[in-house]
Design an enzyme around this catalytic site. Sequence first.
Site, PDB file in Angstrom:
ATOM      1  CB  SER A 169      64.665  37.943 -22.122  1.00 14.59           C
ATOM      2  OG  SER A 169      65.838  37.172 -22.208  1.00 14.59           O
TER       3      SER A 169
ATOM      4  CB  CYS B 242      64.981  31.229 -28.782  1.00 16.39           C
ATOM      5  SG  CYS B 242      66.296  32.051 -29.710  1.00 16.39           S
TER       6      CYS B 242
ATOM      7  CE  LYS C  33      72.609  37.414 -25.423  1.00 17.20           C
ATOM      8  NZ  LYS C  33      71.527  37.117 -26.369  1.00 17.20           N
TER       9      LYS C  33
ATOM     10  CG  LEU D 124      69.284  31.384 -27.167  1.00 17.38           C
ATOM     11  CD1 LEU D 124      68.715  30.084 -26.607  1.00 17.38           C
ATOM     12  CD2 LEU D 124      68.558  32.567 -26.555  1.00 17.38           C
TER      13      LEU D 124
ATOM     14  CE  LYS E 206      59.913  36.750 -25.325  1.00 21.19           C
ATOM     15  NZ  LYS E 206      61.095  37.614 -25.144  1.00 21.19           N
TER      16      LYS E 206
END
Lengths: 311, 305
Positions: free
Chosen positions: A29, A138, A53, A81, A172
């Site tokens: 991603s 993230c 993404k 993002l 993740k």
Amino acid sequence: MNPTETPHPVRLDVQLGRLRLANPIAVASGTFGYAREMAGLVDLARLGAILPKTITQEPRPGNPPPRTVETACGMLNSIGLDNDGIEAFIAEKLPYLASLAPATIVSIAGRTQDEFTRMAARMDAVPGVDALELNVSCPNVTGGVDFGTDPDSCRRVVAGVRDACSLPVLAKLTPNVTNVVAIAQAAEQGGADALSLVNTCLGMAVDWRRRRPILGNVLGGLSGPAIKPIAIRIVYQVAAAVDIPLMGIGGIANINDVMEFLVAGATAVQIGTANFYNPTVSVKILDALPDALARLGATCVADVVGTITKQ
Amino acid sequence: MTEHHHCTCTSYADRARQETVAVEENVQVARDTYRVRFACEQIAEGIVPGQFVMMRLAGVNDPLLGRPLAMYNVVPDENGRPQQLEIVYRVVGKMTRRLSVLEPGALLEVWGPLGNGFPPTETEHLVMVAGGIGQTPLLSLAKEYLHRQTYGSPPRQVRQAKKVTLCYGTGGGEYLACVEDFQRAGVEVRISTDDGSAGHRGLVTELIRPVVESSDHPCRIVCCGPEPMMAATAQLAGKLGLHCQVSLERSMACGLGICFSCVAKIRDESGRWDYRRTCVEGPVFEAEDVEFQQHFSQLKQRPKV
């Protein structure tokens, strides 16, 4: 040796919990756009899975530039993002992804546990999604809980998503914690089908002449060959501590890197930053994979996964 | 001038190829400025003026990422088929410094053609404004408008311009690169330098108004160079009522639209800006749509690692 001359055909399909992939080579991603961008260069049908993404509930403009900077054998990014939100994704990006042969694993990031749950339910209600990857890691978004750094909140997010949808769920995880094993175990307890290891390593670059950070958002995530040893270490540690399969991510750039991750304990891999500087790398790796597996006497991918032994 | 808006649609790299190529020639053409030539028929065949390629040194992880470099020219073989690409580049950091010392035979990884390129809008007098190393995407455009060479497959059809002028500014005369290539193509070249060592002493934007006001034809402006110079050119074009397109430079990681690094602030019809990817929605934008960066000089220089 040409792949077609392999004496004993090697099976490439792999199982990640409830998710089956035709082969263990996926694209990570944030490093492959929404796949449409790469259609001219890459035979997309050959990939095991595509992770578009990361999407969020609402549109996000992303961080101010500069958003990336090259570092020694790697790069820092602080994209933030940048995306048009879940509904635009469903309307504009998903139909193309769904038309492709590879599994579509949709990466979602919520600001709250409730938002993760609602996004998961929404993705469950539309056709063409094969699995979800929960981006709890993230490094470039602020505000809200960092679900990937606390075992309890990680477990709750995964469990909430499992309850809200019937899709296979991958979590993740971030390498930016003291004990990633505890968080991996928490994700397993929450019901994750598999774990994606790892997201980027938090880093920073400085322009000393101007006494300024180089990235517009000051901090960024380090990726590329520079982080491969960190990612392999985490795959190795987590493989020993959980019973669910792992996808290895971090600096994978060639077939040797893939084999290292598989032997260390990953069932599949995601190619990330290498897509940027070698856009056809994924199919080159797929060309080389059967012979590399055969070289270890394997007849399927699982034959080599986690087979590493100490001296 | 909305009828000119041809260059803001997304252009995915559907015709791009990735090739490992060998340097055939790599020569200095001005101070810190070099021209590299290599054979890559598939890219050379498809590329049009204003498009670019990503280039990296083959087989090394440092520098890791490709660099976006404009197509300078396509060199045909003896049968007139596109065969080689020429790239003119300024040494600004680690990658270009290493590129500048490569000998013939050294290997490069190249992928392209990338980006939208300049649209072939009909123009009687094309005024090209370049600053620094910004002249490099403009030679092929001039040759196309003057019917000296065609680009693309099938070859792009462009109505012949009556005149093409290049207004070209650099810090000093020693940085002027490839002026004779433009002159040979039939381009009227006007020079400015910061130090007055060649041509007009001052800013390249000061050359534009005399060219436009003395022209016998309707003019259109295309521009490539440092951000403040492009912003000034765009402002002047607005004052003169001229259509203007700019080719933006942004730091890129992929050139393909997948990394979302190279964003620029682009306004829509309502006047609101959104981040747009320079690699697939540009690099050529309508000047009036661009929200230029205020402190671009702080961003432009790559860290000298």
